[in-house]
Write a protein that holds these residues in place. Sequence first.
Motif, PDB file in Angstrom:
ATOM      1  N   ALA A  99       0.821  -1.214   0.000  1.00 46.78           N
ATOM      2  CA  ALA A  99       0.000   0.000   0.000  1.00 46.78           C
ATOM      3  C   ALA A  99       0.851   1.258   0.000  1.00 46.78           C
ATOM      4  O   ALA A  99       0.380   2.325  -0.405  1.00 46.78           O
ATOM      5  CB  ALA A  99      -0.919  -0.002   1.217  1.00 46.78           C
ATOM      6  N   THR A 100       2.087   1.154   0.440  1.00 45.87           N
ATOM      7  CA  THR A 100       2.989   2.304   0.498  1.00 45.87           C
ATOM      8  C   THR A 100       3.858   2.440  -0.753  1.00 45.87           C
ATOM      9  O   THR A 100       4.671   3.369  -0.843  1.00 45.87           O
ATOM     10  CB  THR A 100       3.911   2.198   1.720  1.00 45.87           C
ATOM     11  N   SER A 115     -10.752   2.507  -0.201  1.00 48.12           N
ATOM     12  CA  SER A 115     -10.041   1.665   0.766  1.00 48.12           C
ATOM     13  C   SER A 115     -10.917   1.484   1.994  1.00 48.12           C
ATOM     14  O   SER A 115     -11.352   2.454   2.598  1.00 48.12           O
ATOM     15  CB  SER A 115      -8.708   2.300   1.177  1.00 48.12           C
ATOM     16  N   CYS A 118      -8.343  -0.936   5.808  1.00 44.21           N
ATOM     17  CA  CYS A 118      -7.006  -1.311   5.324  1.00 44.21           C
ATOM     18  C   CYS A 118      -5.911  -0.460   5.951  1.00 44.21           C
ATOM     19  O   CYS A 118      -4.874  -0.979   6.356  1.00 44.21           O
ATOM     20  CB  CYS A 118      -6.977  -1.177   3.796  1.00 44.21           C
ATOM     21  N   LEU A 119      -6.128   0.857   6.045  1.00 40.55           N
ATOM     22  CA  LEU A 119      -5.059   1.768   6.453  1.00 40.55           C
ATOM     23  C   LEU A 119      -4.543   1.467   7.854  1.00 40.55           C
ATOM     24  O   LEU A 119      -3.373   1.712   8.155  1.00 40.55           O
ATOM     25  CB  LEU A 119      -5.540   3.216   6.357  1.00 40.55           C
ATOM     26  N   VAL A 122      -1.481  -0.663   7.977  1.00 41.95           N
ATOM     27  CA  VAL A 122      -0.280  -0.089   7.363  1.00 41.95           C
ATOM     28  C   VAL A 122       0.569   0.581   8.433  1.00 41.95           C
ATOM     29  O   VAL A 122       0.071   1.400   9.211  1.00 41.95           O
ATOM     30  CB  VAL A 122      -0.677   0.929   6.269  1.00 41.95           C
ATOM     31  N   PRO A 125       1.091   5.082   7.513  1.00 42.97           N
ATOM     32  CA  PRO A 125      -0.094   5.521   6.788  1.00 42.97           C
ATOM     33  C   PRO A 125       0.057   6.801   5.990  1.00 42.97           C
ATOM     34  O   PRO A 125      -0.574   6.941   4.943  1.00 42.97           O
ATOM     35  CB  PRO A 125      -1.150   5.691   7.885  1.00 42.97           C
ATOM     36  N   ALA A 128       1.551   5.861   2.755  1.00 40.44           N
ATOM     37  CA  ALA A 128       0.535   5.213   1.928  1.00 40.44           C
ATOM     38  C   ALA A 128      -0.387   6.245   1.292  1.00 40.44           C
ATOM     39  O   ALA A 128      -0.636   6.215   0.078  1.00 40.44           O
ATOM     40  CB  ALA A 128      -0.260   4.222   2.766  1.00 40.44           C
ATOM     41  N   LEU A 129      -0.898   7.176   2.086  1.00 48.99           N
ATOM     42  CA  LEU A 129      -1.823   8.178   1.559  1.00 48.99           C
ATOM     43  C   LEU A 129      -1.171   9.059   0.497  1.00 48.99           C
ATOM     44  O   LEU A 129      -1.826   9.478  -0.464  1.00 48.99           O
ATOM     45  CB  LEU A 129      -2.362   9.050   2.689  1.00 48.99           C
ATOM     46  N   TRP A 132      -1.355   6.988  -2.547  1.00 53.01           N
ATOM     47  CA  TRP A 132      -2.739   6.878  -3.010  1.00 53.01           C
ATOM     48  C   TRP A 132      -3.166   8.159  -3.720  1.00 53.01           C
ATOM     49  O   TRP A 132      -3.831   8.113  -4.748  1.00 53.01           O
ATOM     50  CB  TRP A 132      -3.672   6.576  -1.840  1.00 53.01           C
ATOM     51  N   VAL A 144     -12.078   6.601   2.100  1.00 49.11           N
ATOM     52  CA  VAL A 144     -11.346   5.768   3.050  1.00 49.11           C
ATOM     53  C   VAL A 144     -12.254   5.437   4.230  1.00 49.11           C
ATOM     54  O   VAL A 144     -12.878   6.338   4.809  1.00 49.11           O
ATOM     55  CB  VAL A 144     -10.076   6.483   3.553  1.00 49.11           C
ATOM     56  N   LEU A 146     -12.266   3.513   7.975  1.00 52.90           N
ATOM     57  CA  LEU A 146     -11.410   2.997   9.042  1.00 52.90           C
ATOM     58  C   LEU A 146     -12.271   2.532  10.208  1.00 52.90           C
ATOM     59  O   LEU A 146     -13.347   3.087  10.451  1.00 52.90           O
ATOM     60  CB  LEU A 146     -10.445   4.087   9.517  1.00 52.90           C
TER      61      LEU A 146
END
Length: 263
Positions: A99-100, A115, A118-119, A122, A125, A128-129, A132, A144, A146
């Motif tokens: 993801a990253t 997503s 999922c985060l 990670v 994060p 990753a963002l 993304w 997203v 969470l």
Amino acid sequence: MVTMGTASKSAVDLFYSVKYAPFRLPIRQKYRRFVEDKHGIEIGGPSALFKTVLPLYRFVAGLDGVNFSTETVWEGNIEEGGNFKYYYKRSGRQFISDATDLSEIAGARYDFLLSSNCLEHVANPIKALTEWKRVIKEGGAMIVVLPNKQSNFDHRRPFTKFEHLLDDFTQDVGEDDLTHLDEILALHDLPMDPPAGDLEHFRQRSLKNFHNRTLHHHVFDIQLIEQILRYVGLEIIDMTTTRTDFFALATKNRDVGDGAAAQ
């Protein structure tokens, strides 16, 4: 590693479809307009949530997917290629990437990114963002979801501080990081997480987290989600809290500052 076969996956998908079907969110029309007849990508899917409580799959023109491995606890065995089966007979391209690190995907390729739950898996994060955001177009949307710790096995854990996530980003923490393992082992509510087994089984599984990605590295609240989305330069359109989840809709706009890029 324990994997989930096709039959088990179908049973889980059915369970969540029945569980969530009566609770479709009023916000779904607001979110729908950012994906309808557009092409997107999902990180860590496919997700029953986008068939049920926030039904978006049926409206998209196309959807590709990213998973970290060809063998996961949630999806069983998967292959790279045209194998991302997200809605009945509809499929997109399956990427096998962290993801990253979406480096094999060109920048500004997609109209939107999805997503769900999922985060939190990670370790880094913000990194990753940042990735993304890179792969969606100007004006494109990021949706997203969470988990809300109040309804799951993280409820005893403290919320993660933004400063901690920023340190992880600036130090380029890798996905093999186990900084939070002691806290997780001490505060994880095992009876709420049957697949984790007893404490020793959970500890052994957690030590292999780089291969199975089952740990929740960080615990999010609305404030933290807003901080990290704004830090990477996204404009927040909606934040919605339910008993089980936090839902965030944000867009990539040229006039929004990018905190990560400024570092």
